[in-house]
Design an enzyme around this catalytic site. Structure first.
Site, PDB file in Angstrom:
ATOM      1  N   GLU A  80      22.927  24.184 -13.771  1.00  0.00           N
ATOM      2  CA  GLU A  80      22.303  24.704 -12.343  1.00  0.00           C
ATOM      3  C   GLU A  80      21.831  26.113 -12.655  1.00  0.00           C
ATOM      4  OE1 GLU A  80      25.093  22.958 -12.643  1.00  0.00           O
ATOM      5  OE2 GLU A  80      25.530  21.740 -10.703  1.00  0.00           O
ATOM      6  N   LYS A 274      26.757  29.262  -5.330  1.00  0.00           N
ATOM      7  CA  LYS A 274      25.662  29.875  -5.540  1.00  0.00           C
ATOM      8  C   LYS A 274      24.384  29.098  -4.993  1.00  0.00           C
ATOM      9  CE  LYS A 274      27.134  32.052  -9.852  1.00  0.00           C
ATOM     10  NZ  LYS A 274      27.078  32.419 -11.279  1.00  0.00           N
ATOM     11  N   LYS A 442      17.865  46.629  -8.489  1.00  0.00           N
ATOM     12  CA  LYS A 442      18.349  45.696  -7.521  1.00  0.00           C
ATOM     13  C   LYS A 442      18.881  46.290  -6.143  1.00  0.00           C
ATOM     14  CE  LYS A 442      21.442  42.883  -8.653  1.00  0.00           C
ATOM     15  NZ  LYS A 442      21.797  41.460  -9.075  1.00  0.00           N
TER      16      LYS A 442
HETATM   17 ZN   LIG Z   1      28.716  24.158 -11.936  1.00  0.00          ZN
END
Ligand SMILES: [Zn+2]
Length: 474
Positions: A80, A274, A442
């Site tokens: 992912e 996330k 950032k």
């Molecule tokens: Zn994972």
């Protein structure tokens, strides 16, 4: 317009066409697949064009001590995360095309000066071949799954005193168990052992419990005793830990978790966490937000065939953040639509295990991670242990060893984008500033940072902060 199965098959076909490098060994190794799909409506809006713009595979995560201050190592190589990073690489090239007057399939000029917007009729979808690790992977087994192979025993520990939390978890899981959205694959084995400590422990039943101080709750005559799909990701430090009790009380739910890794602890949050973060801040990251009119969200998340609970996905991706308010303009806790496909990824753990013959030895997670994205130069990037696969020990730390989706390489692509932007077109947040390091750029993304502060304060106060010294490269 599109169905989850169409999306799954587009992704599997794309994977099948890639060269062999980095792919799992047939019938002996397994891996995970994730992808970002660009959806483009046709002009009459009757059909939608589906294009894989980034694909990732991978199961590993490196420990804290292997992290680099140069930003040249991939810390987290779960599929992912690889797919998201590849997509950021793709979007950076698309912005580069836009600012240099070439055509972009994604961006058109935004209303604010120096900002770009996603074209009308264009959206992004996230596909993952399995339920993301962490919170979304915790849900009760159903039917025949709820019969453990051997007694699972409870361990007395200080956390078992946290009655309030346990009750919360119990009631939530009970709801999950009875919920209408509950779906699991038929062929999932409840007797699967947990694998290597560093593998992406997709939904396992961990039987290998510490036998000390235990209180047995095992009742041999009781069939279908409720049990839980488990995750290898551990609760973040400084918060509640898992009760680790039998059956439904093994885990807490709704909490942040860090990925397991070989050797020392990792600092990488679970994929569930996330994805929840991308659902509020967008998946473009802080750097690209300088150039964007607003965050870019996944419109849908599609999961391949395998153990799945709509309710657990909903909890992990939506409920945890749905109350977040006071976000800067353009940001919202708008969670994606959650769907499951009925097609299985033939290299996933369950599939390989079912086909495996023991003469081939033990099955194991594939150590390599593949990144492919729709860019003009070197779309394929295969890594192992966070570096380009195949580099010699001597070459570690050199330019040739770097993955093109490592922090430092993505940062350098971003700086090329900045250099290609005419001064008059430069986003305001980048004008007249003395910015040098990755950290500086950032932090200068003010609106994005404000949104992150709100999300952290209201939903994820225990989200570990990245050590600043790891972000000061340039
Ligand atoms: Zn994972």
């Amino acid at each position: 317009m599109w169905s989850p199965d169409e999306i799954a098959s587009v992704c599997y076909n794309h994977f099948n066409k890639l060269p062999k490098r980095g792919k799992p060994e047939t019938d002996r190794e397994w891996t995970l697949l994730a992808a970002v799909i660009l959806l483009t409506d046709s002009s009459d809006q009757k059909t939608v064009h589906k294009q894989v713009v980034s694909l990732g595979t991978g199961t590993k995560c490196i420990g804290q001590s292997a992290m680099s201050m140069k930003g040249d190592v991939l810390n987290d190589s779960h599929a992912e995360v690889i797919a998201r990073r590849g997509c950021v690489r793709y979007l950076t090239e698309q912005l580069y095309r836009a600012v240099s007057g070439q055509s972009s399939e994604v961006f058109c000029p935004g209303t604010d000066e120096g900002k770009w917007a996603v074209k009308p009729g264009v959206s992004f979808l996230f596909f993952t071949s399995q339920t993301p690790c962490g919170d979304a992977s915790i849900f009760p087994m159903t039917g025949s799954q709820a019969q453990p192979c051997e007694p699972v025993k409870a361990i007395q520990n200080e956390e078992s005193e946290r009655r309030g939390l346990k009750r919360h978890a119990e009631s939530e899981l009970e709801e999950t168990r009875q919920g209408p959205g509950m779906k699991t694959s038929d062929n999932h084995s409840s007797c699967r052992k947990s694998g290597d400590a560093d593998e992406h422990e997709v939904i396992t039943e961990n039987k290998e419990r510490n036998q000390l101080n235990e209180v047995s709750h095992y009742q041999p005559n009781v069939k279908k005793r409720p049990d839980l799909h488990r995750t290898g990701a551990k609760c973040v430090p400084d918060g509640p830990t898992d009760p680790l009790e039998a059956g439904l009380l093994y885990h807490n739910v709704g909490v942040l978790r860090v990925k397991p890794g070989r050797g020392d602890r990792t600092l990488s949050l679970s994929c569930s966490d996330k994805l929840a973060r991308w659902g509020v801040l967008g998946f473009q990251g802080a750097l690209l937000s300088h150039y964007l009119q607003g965050p870019i969200y996944f419109s849908s998340v599609v999961v391949g065939k395998g153990p799945y609970s709509h309710q657990a996905m909903q909890r992990a991706m939506k409920t945890r953040c749905s109350h977040v308010r006071a976000l800067p303009s353009g940001f919202s806790a708008r969670a994606p639509e959650l769907l499951q496909a009925s097609l299985e990824f033939t290299h996933n753990h369950t599939h390989i295990e079912s086909k495996h013959t023991h003469t081939l030895g033990r099955i194991s997670p594939c150590g390599a991670a593949i990144s492919w994205c729709a860019v003009s130069q070197q779309p394929l990037d295969v890594t192992a242990n966070g570096y380009k696969q195949g580099v010699t020990k001597k070459a570690l730390g050199t330019l040739q060893a770097r993955s093109l989706i490592s922090k430092v390489e993505l940062f350098h692509s971003f700086l090329k984008l900045v250099a290609a932007t005419e001064d008059s077109q430069l986003p305001e947040t980048l004008r007249g500033k003395d910015l040098r390091t990755y950290w500086d750029y950032k932090q200068a993304a003010g609106t994005y940072q404000q949104a992150w502060t709100q999300l952290r304060l209201q939903a994820f106060p225990l989200w570990p902060r990245s050590p600043r010294e790891l972000l000061l490269f340039y």
